[in-house]
Design an enzyme around this catalytic site. Structure first.
Site, PDB file in Angstrom:
ATOM      1  N   GLY A 179      -0.900   4.262  -0.634  1.00  0.00           N
ATOM      2  CA  GLY A 179      -1.061   2.989  -1.556  1.00  0.00           C
ATOM      3  C   GLY A 179      -0.557   1.637  -0.378  1.00  0.00           C
ATOM      4  O   GLY A 179      -0.572   1.746   0.193  1.00  0.00           O
ATOM      5  N   GLU A 180      -1.047   0.949  -1.236  1.00  0.00           N
ATOM      6  CA  GLU A 180      -0.475  -0.284  -0.627  1.00  0.00           C
ATOM      7  C   GLU A 180       0.182  -1.076  -0.722  1.00  0.00           C
ATOM      8  O   GLU A 180       1.973  -0.198  -0.722  1.00  0.00           O
ATOM      9  CB  GLU A 180      -1.950  -1.531  -1.144  1.00  0.00           C
ATOM     10  CG  GLU A 180      -3.627  -0.812  -1.384  1.00  0.00           C
ATOM     11  CD  GLU A 180      -3.511  -1.759   0.529  1.00  0.00           C
ATOM     12  OE1 GLU A 180      -2.663  -2.424   0.980  1.00  0.00           O
ATOM     13  OE2 GLU A 180      -4.998  -0.967   0.607  1.00  0.00           O
ATOM     14  N   VAL A 181       0.638  -2.490   0.193  1.00  0.00           N
ATOM     15  CA  VAL A 181       2.281  -3.167  -0.782  1.00  0.00           C
ATOM     16  C   VAL A 181       2.644  -3.192  -1.503  1.00  0.00           C
ATOM     17  O   VAL A 181       1.995  -3.314  -2.364  1.00  0.00           O
ATOM     18  CB  VAL A 181       1.963  -4.447   0.124  1.00  0.00           C
ATOM     19  CG1 VAL A 181       0.845  -5.453  -0.554  1.00  0.00           C
ATOM     20  CG2 VAL A 181       2.872  -5.158   0.575  1.00  0.00           C
ATOM     21  N   THR A 182       4.276  -3.126  -1.398  1.00  0.00           N
ATOM     22  CA  THR A 182       4.999  -3.556  -2.483  1.00  0.00           C
ATOM     23  C   THR A 182       5.880  -3.872  -2.014  1.00  0.00           C
ATOM     24  O   THR A 182       6.533  -4.206  -0.778  1.00  0.00           O
ATOM     25  CB  THR A 182       5.107  -1.898  -3.902  1.00  0.00           C
ATOM     26  OG1 THR A 182       5.900  -2.380  -4.872  1.00  0.00           O
ATOM     27  CG2 THR A 182       6.813  -1.168  -2.670  1.00  0.00           C
ATOM     28  N   TYR A 183       7.435  -4.572  -3.321  1.00  0.00           N
ATOM     29  CA  TYR A 183       7.900  -5.100  -2.588  1.00  0.00           C
ATOM     30  C   TYR A 183       9.134  -3.722  -2.855  1.00  0.00           C
ATOM     31  O   TYR A 183       9.229  -3.406  -4.327  1.00  0.00           O
ATOM     32  CB  TYR A 183       8.481  -5.971  -3.616  1.00  0.00           C
ATOM     33  CG  TYR A 183       9.966  -6.814  -3.836  1.00  0.00           C
ATOM     34  CD1 TYR A 183      10.052  -7.231  -2.453  1.00  0.00           C
ATOM     35  CD2 TYR A 183      10.453  -6.635  -5.037  1.00  0.00           C
ATOM     36  CE1 TYR A 183      11.635  -7.846  -2.761  1.00  0.00           C
ATOM     37  CE2 TYR A 183      11.591  -7.409  -5.271  1.00  0.00           C
ATOM     38  CZ  TYR A 183      11.732  -7.453  -4.443  1.00  0.00           C
ATOM     39  OH  TYR A 183      13.640  -8.349  -3.942  1.00  0.00           O
ATOM     40  N   ALA A 210       5.725   1.572  -9.744  1.00  0.00           N
ATOM     41  CA  ALA A 210       4.917   2.021  -7.943  1.00  0.00           C
ATOM     42  C   ALA A 210       5.139   2.791  -8.032  1.00  0.00           C
ATOM     43  O   ALA A 210       6.378   3.794  -7.551  1.00  0.00           O
ATOM     44  CB  ALA A 210       5.342   0.847  -7.092  1.00  0.00           C
ATOM     45  N   CYS A 251       0.480  -3.913  -4.627  1.00  0.00           N
ATOM     46  CA  CYS A 251      -0.477  -2.143  -4.559  1.00  0.00           C
ATOM     47  C   CYS A 251      -2.110  -2.657  -4.889  1.00  0.00           C
ATOM     48  O   CYS A 251      -2.980  -1.985  -4.398  1.00  0.00           O
ATOM     49  CB  CYS A 251      -0.250  -1.279  -6.203  1.00  0.00           C
ATOM     50  SG  CYS A 251       1.049  -0.867  -6.397  1.00  0.00           S
TER      51      CYS A 251
END
Length: 368
Positions: free
Chosen positions: A202-206, A268, A299
């Site tokens: 996956g991509e960036v998340t918080y 997510a 994401c």
């Protein structure tokens, strides 16, 4: 035709799961049969009614890709004992009865469908810190340590229960293995919060307070060795929680991972598996401050929003079943969501969740 337990008991002898099995069914197996029914007490379990499907050696190999150790059974039968699955003592492992070229698979999921009496589930130890704010780096390191411990248990053919960690994180951004920095709306040299590149997908998340994070560390050999199935199962947990607790109808979106309500992403998912042991997991926005998501493209999805349970409940009070959830206090909303997550996780993954009463400070002292 449905058969009762009593009638089956009078028709078949019991098989005991052990290295020496002295009894055998008083009926012969036929390669022309499509189904055979047995009463099988396995380890510490009560007697079960299970369905057994006749299979060729090739089918057997495809269905059960484990290693087998043969144990003798009188009358020409043998019971291959599956090793390397990490299945807990007292639970059902897939069995195979063999006589000559005839083989019968008894699968534990078939057994559950016909269970008479007490239910039987895999054990899952739960480290429940949902009220605590845990630094991401510590939780990440702890997960990797548990994974290595489980791999060692499997290598030694020892009991290996599933594990589940529940917590909240202090504010942090995480990136997946192949995440692109183009989805960061800030200078990496001066990020708003700490940032970590991990080995998950996956991509960036918080992550931050008000978001419940579940890290299932489970042996997929005990469930289904399919990562797509696993991610869909995690999504199913959240979809059930939202509907059963808040009457919020969530869904999946084709081609995207996570759980959605309209164009808002509430949960997510990013996972990793090492030798079929999973780690990382899912994050559900409950009372989360959503403003930190504005510093990233969550994401990597540019045409969608991020939502939370609290935000949805405020928007549509009629979406809740209980009147005391119309204006829930943040802590109460976290409590309710947490309880539902554990219950639905138990149902979806068919496990018995048992909480480990260990303070995180003690875990931290031992591991970090």
């Amino acid at each position: 035709m449905a058969l009762s337990t009593s009638s089956l008991t009078s028709s078949f002898s019991s098989l005991t799961f052990s290295s020496q099995i002295s009894q055998q069914p008083n009926t012969s197996l036929s390669s022309k049969q499509s189904k055979s029914i047995f009463i099988v007490p396995i380890l510490k379990t009560p007697k079960l009614v299970v369905s057994a499907t006749v299979a060729s050696p090739a089918e057997l190999e495809n269905k059960n890709p484990g290693n087998y150790v043969k144990s003798r059974l009188s009358g020409g039968f043998s019971v291959p004992t599956i090793i390397g699955t990490g299945r807990s003592k007292g639970t059902i492992a897939p069995l195979v009865l063999q006589k000559g070229n005839e083989e019968v698979i008894i699968n534990y999921r078939d057994a559950e469908e016909n269970l008479q009496g007490d239910s039987l589930r895999l054990q899952c130890e739960c480290f429940d810190f949902y009220k605590d704010i845990i630094p991401y780096k510590k939780a990440w390191s702890w997960q990797k340590k548990i994974v290595e411990e489980k791999k060692a248990l499997i290598e030694r053919n020892e009991e290996c229960p599933d594990s589940l960690i529940i917590l909240q994180h202090s504010p942090v951004y995480t990136l997946g293995t192949a995440s692109s920095e183009k989805y960061l709306n800030f200078d990496l040299k001066n990020p708003p919060f700490q940032i970590y590149r991990t080995e998950r997908g996956g991509e960036v998340t918080y992550h931050g307070p008000g978001q419940l994070v579940l890290y299932p560390i489970i042996n997929l050999r005990n469930h289904k060795m399919d990562l797509q199935w696993y991610m869909r199962a995690l999504e199913e947990v959240v979809i059930r929680v939202l509907f059963s607790t808040f009457s919020i109808k969530a869904s999946r979106l084709e081609g995207l991972t996570g759980v959605w309500v309209g164009d808002q992403k509430l949960a997510a998912i990013g996972i990793r598996a090492s030798q079929w042991i999973t780690y990382h997991g899912l994050a559900l926005n409950v009372t989360t401050d959503l403003s930190p998501f504005s510093w990233i493209v969550p994401c990597g999805i540019q045409d969608r929003q991020v939502g939370s349970i609290k935000k949805l409940l405020k928007k549509d009070q009629s979406s809740t079943k209980e009147t005391d959830l119309d204006h829930p206090h943040d802590c109460h909303l976290l409590d309710v969501t947490h309880d539902s997550l554990i219950m639905e996780f138990s149902e979806v993954f068919e496990v018995e969740v048992s909480k480990k009463n260990v303070p995180f400070s003690e875990i931290s002292e031992k591991n970090f």
